[in-house]
Enzyme design. Structure first.
Site, PDB file in Angstrom:
ATOM      1  CG  LEU A 112       2.070  28.846  -5.818  1.00  0.00           C
ATOM      2  CD1 LEU A 112       3.505  29.338  -5.730  1.00  0.00           C
ATOM      3  CD2 LEU A 112       2.039  27.437  -6.410  1.00  0.00           C
ATOM      4  N   GLY A 113      -1.623  29.025  -2.636  1.00  0.00           N
ATOM      5  CA  GLY A 113      -2.174  28.856  -1.293  1.00  0.00           C
ATOM      6  C   GLY A 113      -3.031  27.601  -1.198  1.00  0.00           C
ATOM      7  CD  GLN A 114      -6.431  25.004   3.351  1.00  0.00           C
ATOM      8  OE1 GLN A 114      -6.822  26.101   3.754  1.00  0.00           O
ATOM      9  NE2 GLN A 114      -6.782  23.878   3.938  1.00  0.00           N
ATOM     10  NE  ARG A 162       5.804  30.564  -1.756  1.00  0.00           N
ATOM     11  CZ  ARG A 162       4.496  30.365  -1.594  1.00  0.00           C
ATOM     12  NH1 ARG A 162       3.623  31.293  -1.958  1.00  0.00           N
ATOM     13  NH2 ARG A 162       4.040  29.227  -1.102  1.00  0.00           N
ATOM     14  CE1 TYR A 197      -8.343  36.113   6.846  1.00  0.00           C
ATOM     15  CE2 TYR A 197      -9.968  35.253   8.374  1.00  0.00           C
ATOM     16  CZ  TYR A 197      -9.327  35.196   7.154  1.00  0.00           C
ATOM     17  OH  TYR A 197      -9.675  34.229   6.244  1.00  0.00           O
ATOM     18  CE  LYS A 245     -10.726  37.162   4.381  1.00  0.00           C
ATOM     19  NZ  LYS A 245     -10.411  37.017   2.955  1.00  0.00           N
TER      20      LYS A 245
HETATM   21  C1  AKB Z   1      -8.552  31.060   9.330  1.00  0.00           C
HETATM   22  O1  AKB Z   1      -8.660  30.276  10.297  1.00  0.00           O
HETATM   23  O2  AKB Z   1      -7.971  32.142   9.373  1.00  0.00           O
HETATM   24  C2  AKB Z   1      -9.233  30.675   8.047  1.00  0.00           C
HETATM   25  C3  AKB Z   1     -10.625  31.206   8.003  1.00  0.00           C
HETATM   26  C4  AKB Z   1     -11.717  30.503   8.693  1.00  0.00           C
HETATM   27  O3  AKB Z   1     -10.842  32.220   7.414  1.00  0.00           O
HETATM   28  N1  AKB Z   1      -9.225  29.255   7.885  1.00  0.00           N
END
Ligand code: AKB
Length: 321
Positions: free
Chosen positions: A10-12, A36, A141, A145
């Site tokens: 359901l994400g982008q 969900r 993040y 990654k």
């Molecule tokens: C974000 O901005 O977190 C994402 C990405 C570039 O990984 N769109």
């Protein structure tokens, strides 16, 4: 790739990828899952199951029940949310990925998960960033990654799992909003252009980041998953990009269609700091050479399509309300 299980449908990305895979591979061959259920064609027009990716047993049960041969793992927190909730980001992004890789290993599944331009850091060459280069991100993040890329390479080298991935730039789409990324200004600007004719960007003038229109991103996932493995020198994960832009350039492109549109700035220091740590432009040569990556949308073509489709969507939504 014949029967596919998707997490985070359901994400982008997931909401558009699920529709595309149902068209290409058959509705009954795509098992869409998310934590969900909502009122959406993604849940209603094919197989949908509730799945929390931290529940490895349930992920494995679903993969076995539907006898899938491919796992596309999308569920993860984006950069700005991950910066606000770093411990949760580690648990979800790494825990979910580890579970998904284990299911792929045990059931011998082909595997795709996205990395991001967020895997790079301030020490990375920022112009024409090479495929193989320094990766020292300064965000949670980015940490997840880079660790994710390494983990996918490890599962390929150690266990022979057919893992593949791309480093997505900011993705621009009109169907589903992104949930808490740094590049989201480049989506918001189109919504606000149509709603108010004006947008205050939370990213500063002159901040360049790579972007891509969603149809090209979806094509890239399918193309890479279908690519001949003997041509893949790299796997996790390929640099891909369609354009490198700053807010002024996106605004100028909108002004070609809506001359009265105006741009202002209300910079968010947290997201600006993240953006400043990311490259300005990626070199996607390896993706082009190893599996034929070829995006179709440049900035102006994307802007025209985005404004046309988004204004139709907004009209339909206001008529329905
Ligand atoms: C974000 O901005 O977190 C994402 C990405 C570039 O990984 N769109």
């Amino acid at each position: 790739m014949k029967k596919i299980l998707i997490t985070g449908c359901l994400g982008q990305i997931g909401s558009e990828l699920t529709t595309r895979l149902r068209e290409d591979y058959g509705t009954d061959n795509v098992i869409a899952t998310d934590i969900r259920k909502i009122d959406s064609p993604v849940c209603d027009e094919g197989i949908f199951e509730i799945l929390d990716v931290t529940d490895k047993q349930k992920m494995q049960d679903l993969a076995e029940k539907y006898e899938v041969d491919t796992l596309i793992h999308l569920a993860a927190l984006l950069s700005a949310v991950a910066e606000a909730k770093p411990q949760l980001a580690w648990d979800l992004n790494m825990g979910g990925l580890m579970n998904a890789l284990e299911v792929a290993r045990e059931l011998n599944l082909k595997f795709f998960t996205p990395s991001s331009i967020g895997c790079f850091g301030p020490g990375t060459p920022s112009e024409n960033t090479p495929q193989d280069t320094l990766q020292r991100p300064t965000t949670m993040y980015g940490v997840t990654k880079v660790a994710g890329e390494l983990l996918c390479d490890y599962y390929h080298a150690k266990f022979g799992v057919d893992t593949r991935g791309v480093r997505f730039p900011g993705l621009i789409s009109y169907k589903t909003l992104p949930g808490g990324g740094t590049t989201d200004y480049a989506v918001d600007i189109y919504y606000e252009a149509l709603k108010k004719g004006h947008y205050d960007s939370f990213i500063e003038k002159g901040t360049f980041m790579d972007m891509m229109y969603m149809p090209d991103a979806i094509d890239a996932i399918v193309q890479l998953l279908e690519a001949d493995p003997s041509r893949l020198v790299h796997r996790n994960a390929f640099n891909i990009t369609a354009m490198s832009v700053d807010p002024e350039q996106v605004a100028a492109s909108i002004q070609k269609v809506m001359p009265d549109f105006t741009l202002g700035y209300d910079v968010d220091p947290v997201r600006q700091k993240i953006a400043d740590s990311w490259p300005d432009s990626l070199d996607a040569t390896c993706a082009k050479n190893e599996w034929g990556f070829a995006p179709k949308y440049d900035l102006d073509r994307m802007t025209q399509d985005m404004l046309e489709k988004l204004s139709k969507k907004m009209q339909n939504t206001s008529m329905a309300n």
